[in-house]
Scaffold this motif. Structure first.
Motif, short mmCIF file in Angstrom:
data_model
loop_
_atom_site.label_atom_id
_atom_site.label_comp_id
_atom_site.label_asym_id
_atom_site.label_seq_id
_atom_site.Cartn_x
_atom_site.Cartn_y
_atom_site.Cartn_z
N TYR A 1 0.82 -1.22 0.00
CA TYR A 1 0.00 0.00 0.00
C TYR A 1 0.85 1.27 0.00
O TYR A 1 0.64 2.17 -0.80
CB TYR A 1 -0.94 -0.01 1.21
N CYS A 2 1.82 1.36 0.91
CA CYS A 2 2.60 2.59 1.05
C CYS A 2 3.44 2.90 -0.19
O CYS A 2 3.60 4.07 -0.55
CB CYS A 2 3.47 2.55 2.30
N THR B 1 -2.78 4.67 8.17
CA THR B 1 -1.60 3.93 7.74
C THR B 1 -0.40 4.84 7.89
O THR B 1 -0.44 6.00 7.47
CB THR B 1 -1.74 3.47 6.27
N CYS C 1 3.35 5.29 6.73
CA CYS C 1 4.31 4.88 5.70
C CYS C 1 5.69 5.37 6.14
O CYS C 1 5.91 6.57 6.27
CB CYS C 1 3.95 5.47 4.34
N TYR D 1 8.79 1.68 1.02
CA TYR D 1 8.17 1.99 2.30
C TYR D 1 7.61 0.75 2.98
O TYR D 1 7.14 -0.17 2.32
CB TYR D 1 7.03 3.01 2.10
N SER D 2 7.61 0.81 4.31
CA SER D 2 6.90 -0.19 5.09
C SER D 2 5.54 0.42 5.45
O SER D 2 5.40 1.64 5.56
CB SER D 2 7.67 -0.54 6.36
N SER D 3 4.55 -0.43 5.62
CA SER D 3 3.20 0.01 5.96
C SER D 3 2.84 -0.50 7.35
O SER D 3 3.00 -1.68 7.64
CB SER D 3 2.18 -0.55 4.97
N GLU E 1 -0.55 -0.35 9.75
CA GLU E 1 -1.94 0.06 9.93
C GLU E 1 -2.25 0.08 11.41
O GLU E 1 -1.88 -0.83 12.15
CB GLU E 1 -2.87 -0.90 9.20
#
Length: 158
Positions: A51-52, A110, A112, A125-127, A129
Motif C-alpha cells: 500500500y505505502c 496507515t 508509511c 516503504y513499510s506500511s 496500519e
C-alpha cells in the motif's frame, strides 16, 4: 472616473492580501485532503509491492519532489469526521505559526515509513496500519480545517 480608480486601488490594497491568503489556505486544505486522506482505502496492484509504495508514489507525483519523504500519515476516515477536530483549536503551535489540536477520537490510519537511505528514484516503504489519535495543524482557532498532520499521539489508550 477618478473615484472609481481610487476605489479599485483601495480594494486591491485591502482585499488583495486577504484574497491571496484565502487562496493559499484553500490550497493547503486541498493538499491535506489529497495527500493525507484515503477513504475509502484504495487497493494498489501487486506491482507496487504494498500500500505505502503505491500511495507514496502518488504523493511524490503530486508534490513534484524527487526526494523520498521519511514518514507519511494517511487517514482512512471521512472528511467530516476529521474536519470536526479543527472546529475548536485552543493551542497555538509556534513552530508552525498555526493552530493545532490533538484529535479527541482515534482514526484508522496507515503510517508509511521509508526503509533506510535510498536513492531518490527508488523509495521503498513499510506500511503500518493502526488506529490512533493524531496531532493536526488547523487553518484557524475556530471553525478551522485540517491542513497538515504533525504526528501520532503516543500516549496510553484506555
Amino acid at each position: 472616473m477618478v473615484p472609481a480608480v481610487i476605489q479599485l486601488l483601495f480594494l486591491q490594497l485591502v482585499l488583495g492580501p486577504t484574497l491571496a491568503m484565502t487562496i493559499q489556505l484553500e490550497a493547503a486544505v486541498q493538499n491535506f485532503r489529497t495527500l493525507n486522506m484515503d477513504y475509502p482505502k484504495v487497493n494498489f496492484p501487486d506491482d507496487f509491492q504494498g500500500y505505502c509504495n503505491g500511495f507514496m508514489s502518488y504523493v511524490r507525483g503530486r508534490k513534484q519532489h524527487w526526494y523520498c519523504p521519511t514518514i507519511h500519515y494517511v487517514i482512512h476516515a471521512p472528511w467530516k469526521t476529521i474536519w470536526k477536530s479543527c472546529k475548536n483549536s485552543e493551542s497555538f503551535c509556534e513552530n508552525y505559526n498555526e493552530y493545532c489540536t490533538l484529535t479527541k477520537v482515534s482514526f484508522p490510519l496507515t503510517i508509511c515509513k521509508l526503509y533506510g537511505n535510498q536513492p531518490p528514484t527508488s523509495c521503498h516503504y513499510s506500511s503500518t496500519e493502526t488506529n490512533g489519535k493524531i496531532y493536526l495543524l488547523c487553518s484557524s482557532k475556530y471553525e478551522g480545517q485540517p491542513i497538515d498532520i504533525l504526528g501520532l499521539y503516543k500516549g496510553i489508550y484506555k
